[in-house]
Scaffold this motif. Structure first.
Motif, PDB file in Angstrom:
ATOM      1  N   ALA A 274       0.828  -1.209   0.000  1.00  0.00           N
ATOM      2  CA  ALA A 274       0.000   0.000   0.000  1.00  0.00           C
ATOM      3  C   ALA A 274       0.867   1.265   0.000  1.00  0.00           C
ATOM      4  O   ALA A 274       0.516   2.252  -0.643  1.00  0.00           O
ATOM      5  CB  ALA A 274      -0.925  -0.004   1.209  1.00  0.00           C
ATOM      6  N   GLU A 275       2.001   1.221   0.698  1.00  0.00           N
ATOM      7  CA  GLU A 275       2.895   2.380   0.738  1.00  0.00           C
ATOM      8  C   GLU A 275       3.450   2.687  -0.652  1.00  0.00           C
ATOM      9  O   GLU A 275       3.551   3.846  -1.059  1.00  0.00           O
ATOM     10  CB  GLU A 275       4.043   2.141   1.720  1.00  0.00           C
ATOM     11  CG  GLU A 275       3.592   2.020   3.169  1.00  0.00           C
ATOM     12  CD  GLU A 275       3.079   0.621   3.519  1.00  0.00           C
ATOM     13  OE1 GLU A 275       3.421  -0.349   2.811  1.00  0.00           O
ATOM     14  OE2 GLU A 275       2.310   0.512   4.478  1.00  0.00           O
TER      15      GLU A 275
ATOM     16  N   ALA B   3       0.723   4.241  -2.735  1.00  0.00           N
ATOM     17  CA  ALA B   3       0.498   5.638  -2.338  1.00  0.00           C
ATOM     18  C   ALA B   3       1.562   6.546  -2.949  1.00  0.00           C
ATOM     19  O   ALA B   3       1.248   7.641  -3.428  1.00  0.00           O
ATOM     20  CB  ALA B   3       0.504   5.757  -0.822  1.00  0.00           C
TER      21      ALA B   3
ATOM     22  N   ASP C  84      -7.032   2.079  -8.588  1.00  0.00           N
ATOM     23  CA  ASP C  84      -7.995   2.031  -7.493  1.00  0.00           C
ATOM     24  C   ASP C  84      -7.394   2.619  -6.215  1.00  0.00           C
ATOM     25  O   ASP C  84      -6.371   2.136  -5.739  1.00  0.00           O
ATOM     26  CB  ASP C  84      -8.401   0.573  -7.262  1.00  0.00           C
ATOM     27  CG  ASP C  84      -9.522   0.415  -6.260  1.00  0.00           C
ATOM     28  OD1 ASP C  84      -9.987   1.434  -5.708  1.00  0.00           O
ATOM     29  OD2 ASP C  84      -9.942  -0.733  -6.038  1.00  0.00           O
ATOM     30  N   PRO C  85      -7.995   3.653  -5.637  1.00  0.00           N
ATOM     31  CA  PRO C  85      -7.434   4.264  -4.426  1.00  0.00           C
ATOM     32  C   PRO C  85      -7.426   3.308  -3.232  1.00  0.00           C
ATOM     33  O   PRO C  85      -6.650   3.488  -2.305  1.00  0.00           O
ATOM     34  CB  PRO C  85      -8.330   5.462  -4.158  1.00  0.00           C
ATOM     35  CG  PRO C  85      -9.475   5.364  -5.077  1.00  0.00           C
ATOM     36  CD  PRO C  85      -9.176   4.356  -6.115  1.00  0.00           C
ATOM     37  N   ALA C  86      -8.262   2.285  -3.239  1.00  0.00           N
ATOM     38  CA  ALA C  86      -8.295   1.329  -2.130  1.00  0.00           C
ATOM     39  C   ALA C  86      -6.996   0.540  -2.024  1.00  0.00           C
ATOM     40  O   ALA C  86      -6.676   0.009  -0.959  1.00  0.00           O
ATOM     41  CB  ALA C  86      -9.471   0.375  -2.297  1.00  0.00           C
TER      42      ALA C  86
ATOM     43  N   ALA D 253      -4.133   1.728  -1.911  1.00  0.00           N
ATOM     44  CA  ALA D 253      -3.195   2.505  -1.102  1.00  0.00           C
ATOM     45  C   ALA D 253      -3.535   2.470   0.384  1.00  0.00           C
ATOM     46  O   ALA D 253      -2.850   3.099   1.181  1.00  0.00           O
ATOM     47  CB  ALA D 253      -3.151   3.944  -1.594  1.00  0.00           C
ATOM     48  N   GLU D 254      -4.560   1.751   0.777  1.00  0.00           N
ATOM     49  CA  GLU D 254      -4.937   1.656   2.188  1.00  0.00           C
ATOM     50  C   GLU D 254      -4.135   0.542   2.841  1.00  0.00           C
ATOM     51  O   GLU D 254      -4.248  -0.630   2.465  1.00  0.00           O
ATOM     52  CB  GLU D 254      -6.431   1.378   2.318  1.00  0.00           C
ATOM     53  CG  GLU D 254      -7.292   2.496   1.781  1.00  0.00           C
ATOM     54  CD  GLU D 254      -8.765   2.145   1.796  1.00  0.00           C
ATOM     55  OE1 GLU D 254      -9.133   1.098   2.369  1.00  0.00           O
ATOM     56  OE2 GLU D 254      -9.546   2.917   1.226  1.00  0.00           O
ATOM     57  N   SER D 255      -3.328   0.899   3.838  1.00  0.00           N
ATOM     58  CA  SER D 255      -2.419  -0.079   4.442  1.00  0.00           C
ATOM     59  C   SER D 255      -3.131  -1.130   5.293  1.00  0.00           C
ATOM     60  O   SER D 255      -2.575  -2.182   5.558  1.00  0.00           O
ATOM     61  CB  SER D 255      -1.367   0.627   5.285  1.00  0.00           C
ATOM     62  OG  SER D 255      -1.985   1.366   6.312  1.00  0.00           O
ATOM     63  N   ASP D 256      -4.359  -0.854   5.721  1.00  0.00           N
ATOM     64  CA  ASP D 256      -5.082  -1.834   6.537  1.00  0.00           C
ATOM     65  C   ASP D 256      -6.116  -2.619   5.731  1.00  0.00           C
ATOM     66  O   ASP D 256      -6.890  -3.391   6.283  1.00  0.00           O
ATOM     67  CB  ASP D 256      -5.756  -1.144   7.717  1.00  0.00           C
ATOM     68  CG  ASP D 256      -6.751  -0.074   7.284  1.00  0.00           C
ATOM     69  OD1 ASP D 256      -6.711   0.322   6.100  1.00  0.00           O
ATOM     70  OD2 ASP D 256      -7.552   0.356   8.123  1.00  0.00           O
ATOM     71  N   ALA D 257      -6.112  -2.438   4.410  1.00  0.00           N
ATOM     72  CA  ALA D 257      -7.079  -3.131   3.550  1.00  0.00           C
ATOM     73  C   ALA D 257      -6.728  -4.615   3.435  1.00  0.00           C
ATOM     74  O   ALA D 257      -5.573  -5.015   3.613  1.00  0.00           O
ATOM     75  CB  ALA D 257      -7.099  -2.488   2.169  1.00  0.00           C
TER      76      ALA D 257
ATOM     77  N   GLY E  88      -2.941  -4.843   3.116  1.00  0.00           N
ATOM     78  CA  GLY E  88      -2.465  -3.774   2.266  1.00  0.00           C
ATOM     79  C   GLY E  88      -1.607  -4.226   1.098  1.00  0.00           C
ATOM     80  O   GLY E  88      -1.180  -3.403   0.300  1.00  0.00           O
TER      81      GLY E  88
END
Length: 143
Positions: free
Chosen positions: A36-37, A40, A53-55, A57-61, A100
């Motif tokens: 995810a990092e 981002a 997809d912006p999701a 980049a979510e580290s807890d996804a 993520g």
């Protein structure tokens, strides 16, 4: 079948993982991975990043996984069999992949004649090499 939130879709997402991510090759498959990092950072400065997809980049996804099984692997029956085996193997390992992470698993021609256990051992070895399992994240990736 993978749960819907864990499925990687969209050609731009596949392209990002295969071109910007790290990879680990095994005899029957190649695993491409991006965290995810890294996503981002890419979204912050690259042209065309708005299509990703912006999701991702979510580290807890939840981890997202996509599969590529080309015609080099075999005819459609063989390709679908390989894809089903890979989905099954990775569904059982979803809990071991760090949150993520986004993976693309690309099957190679030897995957057509491989048993599910062989595919599983290749996946495990690739995840260890990429340091993407939860065990590696607990120790900071050190061995």
């Amino acid at each position: 079948m993978l749960p819907a939130p864990s499925r990687l879709t969209g050609s731009d997402n596949f392209r990002l993982v295969t071109r910007k991510g790290r990879r680990a090759g095994r005899p029957r498959l190649v695993v491409h991975a991006i965290t995810a990092e890294e996503v981002a950072r890419f979204r912050a400065g690259a042209a065309g990043a708005d299509r990703v997809d912006p999701a991702l980049a979510e580290s807890d996804a939840v981890p997202r996984i996509g599969f590529v099984v080309s015609k080099a692997v075999g005819n459609s029956v063989v390709r679908h069999r390989v894809a089903r085996r890979l989905r099954h193997v990775l569904r059982d390992r979803l809990g071991t992949v760090r949150p993520g992470c986004t993976l693309v698993v690309r099957a190679l021609p030897p995957a057509a004649s491989a048993a599910s256990a062989d595919l599983g051992s290749d996946i495990d070895a690739a995840l260890r090499r990429l340091r993407l399992s939860r065990d590696d994240s607990d120790t900071g990736g050190a061995k």
